[in-house]
Design a protein around this motif. Sequence first.
Motif, short mmCIF file in Angstrom:
data_model
loop_
_atom_site.label_atom_id
_atom_site.label_comp_id
_atom_site.label_asym_id
_atom_site.label_seq_id
_atom_site.Cartn_x
_atom_site.Cartn_y
_atom_site.Cartn_z
N ALA A 1 37.85 -6.94 -24.16
CA ALA A 1 39.06 -6.58 -24.88
C ALA A 1 38.65 -6.12 -26.27
O ALA A 1 37.91 -6.84 -26.97
N LEU A 2 39.07 -4.95 -26.68
CA LEU A 2 38.69 -4.38 -27.96
C LEU A 2 39.79 -4.62 -28.98
O LEU A 2 40.97 -4.77 -28.64
N SER A 3 39.39 -4.64 -30.24
CA SER A 3 40.36 -4.85 -31.32
C SER A 3 41.34 -3.69 -31.43
O SER A 3 42.38 -3.82 -32.08
N THR A 4 41.04 -2.56 -30.82
CA THR A 4 41.95 -1.41 -30.82
C THR A 4 43.11 -1.60 -29.85
O THR A 4 44.02 -0.78 -29.81
N GLY A 5 43.08 -2.65 -29.06
CA GLY A 5 44.11 -2.90 -28.06
C GLY A 5 43.71 -2.49 -26.66
O GLY A 5 44.43 -2.78 -25.70
N GLU A 6 42.57 -1.83 -26.51
CA GLU A 6 42.12 -1.38 -25.19
C GLU A 6 41.50 -2.54 -24.42
O GLU A 6 40.79 -3.38 -24.98
N LYS A 7 41.77 -2.57 -23.13
CA LYS A 7 41.18 -3.57 -22.24
C LYS A 7 40.37 -2.85 -21.17
O LYS A 7 40.85 -1.89 -20.56
N ILE A 8 39.15 -3.32 -20.96
CA ILE A 8 38.25 -2.73 -19.96
C ILE A 8 38.25 -3.64 -18.73
O ILE A 8 37.94 -4.83 -18.82
N THR A 9 38.63 -3.07 -17.61
CA THR A 9 38.79 -3.84 -16.38
C THR A 9 37.46 -4.42 -15.91
O THR A 9 36.41 -3.77 -16.00
N ASN A 10 37.52 -5.63 -15.40
CA ASN A 10 36.34 -6.27 -14.83
C ASN A 10 36.14 -5.77 -13.40
O ASN A 10 36.98 -6.00 -12.53
N PRO A 11 35.05 -5.06 -13.13
CA PRO A 11 34.86 -4.49 -11.77
C PRO A 11 34.63 -5.54 -10.70
O PRO A 11 34.85 -5.26 -9.52
N ARG A 12 34.17 -6.73 -11.07
CA ARG A 12 33.89 -7.81 -10.10
C ARG A 12 32.99 -7.30 -8.97
O ARG A 12 33.38 -7.26 -7.80
N HIS A 13 31.79 -6.91 -9.33
CA HIS A 13 30.87 -6.30 -8.37
C HIS A 13 30.53 -7.25 -7.23
O HIS A 13 30.42 -6.84 -6.08
N GLU A 14 30.33 -8.52 -7.56
CA GLU A 14 29.95 -9.48 -6.52
C GLU A 14 31.08 -9.71 -5.52
O GLU A 14 30.84 -9.87 -4.33
N ARG A 15 32.33 -9.70 -6.01
CA ARG A 15 33.45 -9.94 -5.10
C ARG A 15 33.61 -8.80 -4.10
O ARG A 15 34.02 -9.01 -2.95
N ARG A 16 33.25 -7.58 -4.50
CA ARG A 16 33.39 -6.43 -3.59
C ARG A 16 32.49 -6.57 -2.37
O ARG A 16 32.85 -6.15 -1.27
N ASP A 17 31.32 -7.17 -2.55
CA ASP A 17 30.37 -7.32 -1.45
C ASP A 17 30.25 -8.76 -0.98
O ASP A 17 29.28 -9.13 -0.31
N ARG A 18 31.24 -9.60 -1.29
CA ARG A 18 31.14 -11.00 -0.94
C ARG A 18 31.15 -11.20 0.57
O ARG A 18 30.42 -12.04 1.11
N ALA A 19 31.96 -10.44 1.29
CA ALA A 19 32.02 -10.58 2.75
C ALA A 19 30.70 -10.15 3.39
O ALA A 19 30.18 -10.84 4.28
N ALA A 20 30.14 -9.03 2.93
CA ALA A 20 28.86 -8.57 3.47
C ALA A 20 27.75 -9.55 3.13
O ALA A 20 26.84 -9.80 3.95
N LEU A 21 27.80 -10.14 1.93
CA LEU A 21 26.78 -11.09 1.54
C LEU A 21 26.86 -12.37 2.39
O LEU A 21 25.84 -12.91 2.82
N ALA A 22 28.09 -12.85 2.64
CA ALA A 22 28.26 -14.04 3.47
C ALA A 22 27.79 -13.78 4.90
O ALA A 22 27.15 -14.64 5.53
N ARG A 23 28.08 -12.59 5.43
CA ARG A 23 27.65 -12.26 6.79
C ARG A 23 26.12 -12.20 6.87
O ARG A 23 25.52 -12.69 7.84
N ALA A 24 25.48 -11.62 5.85
CA ALA A 24 24.02 -11.55 5.85
C ALA A 24 23.39 -12.93 5.74
O ALA A 24 22.38 -13.22 6.39
#
Length: 441
Positions: free
Chosen positions: A197-220
């Motif tokens: 979160a920046l002092s200008t009011g802008e918020k940068i979304t958290n991509p959550r990279h690990e959550r995107r591949d959590r199912a593939a990681l659990a399967r492996a």
Amino acid sequence: MTRAVKRALKYRFYPNPEQAAELARTFGCVRLVYNMALQARTEAWTLRQERVSYNTTSAMLTAWKKTEELAFLNEVSSVPLQQALRHLQMAYTNFFAKRAKYPTFKSKKKSRRSAEYTTSAFRYRDGRLTLAKMTEPLDIVWSRPLPGSASPSTVTVSQDAAGRWFVSLLCDDVIEQAPATATGVVGVDAGLDSLLALSTGEKITNPRHERRDRAALARAHRNLAKKEQGSANRARARLKVARVHARITDRRRDHLHKLTTRLVRENQTIVIEDLTVRNMVNNHSLARAISDAAWRQFRTMLEYKADWHGRTLVVVDRWFPSSKLCSACGALAERMPLNVRSWTCRCGRTHDRDVNAARNILAEGLSVIACGGGVRPQRESSRTGRSSAKQEPLGQPRESPSFRAGRIVNHAPLLRAGLEILAERLSTCWGQRRRTPTATA
């Protein structure tokens, strides 16, 4: 304005079977020499209270090569073996300087597989790199050219857990220190719902990279658990797990590089908060999300890029109450649980928790620049060897308080921004005071 720096450029390459076998032997010999030298130094101090230096271990290496049991050390290049002894010496230096723990032995399964070559052990001509003990150059994928007509001074070859081969070339580079293109000053608050979160009011979304591949990681991992110990099927299953982890790591690193480069290019002064990630991951409810956010990696990238481009990086004390402090009137809230994402101060101002924290971090950082206060001295950074509280360009003498006070005029835009924040707070408090009815006797 330009800045000369040492820069390591990493490329992927594809060795042929002979080169892969030679590098595998080199990795094993490097690990063996490192462990033997560490054992010799540890036993010398434990049994005889004797200190063993790098020169002594180098003489030991020469004697080891002459024995029948270790004659195979002569089959690989001697330079990576000598570099392993230098790395051990650096590990001891960091230990005695209290920057690291006591050196540990390298594991065949867990330690990083790498070997370092200096200029006497490789040949680089016309974009073709040939290492010692090899007849053919490495098949490197040149994803980007080397800077200018630079020639590498050190080459490090490594193989990750996913089986990919990389070569890192250390070169001299010139960084163009262009002026900031946007706000000039910014406060940054790291979080989980929003990565920044920046002092200008802008918020940068958290991509959550690990959550995107959590199912593939659990399967492996499930497939790996079913395989027999020591079998070829288990080795292949382990490789699939490592490839999923590598994909997550690559996406995270790429995103952080783009983010930190943007912040450094747009702002002359960046203020961040000192976070103890090592202690925060002890919270088992948030440890996975905190590790995926990679706050420490973000700060490391920001530090060296700010140093390259001549930016000022200020690190605010970890105990500064950025979330509980009203950025308008300066009032301090008593409690601020993590589930409270927005709150209203008694002055009537409604705040977004993260943006309010970023604005308070910026205001505190401006006071650090103006007065030199508000930041607790931090331990030295392993990269720069300097305190990370306030980063100054390398090669400049440490400033005394009087000299720093004389430099305040050079920070006119920053002081003007700080005075504007102070004036806004005073006007808010004065308006609130005028609205409050006077108590009668």
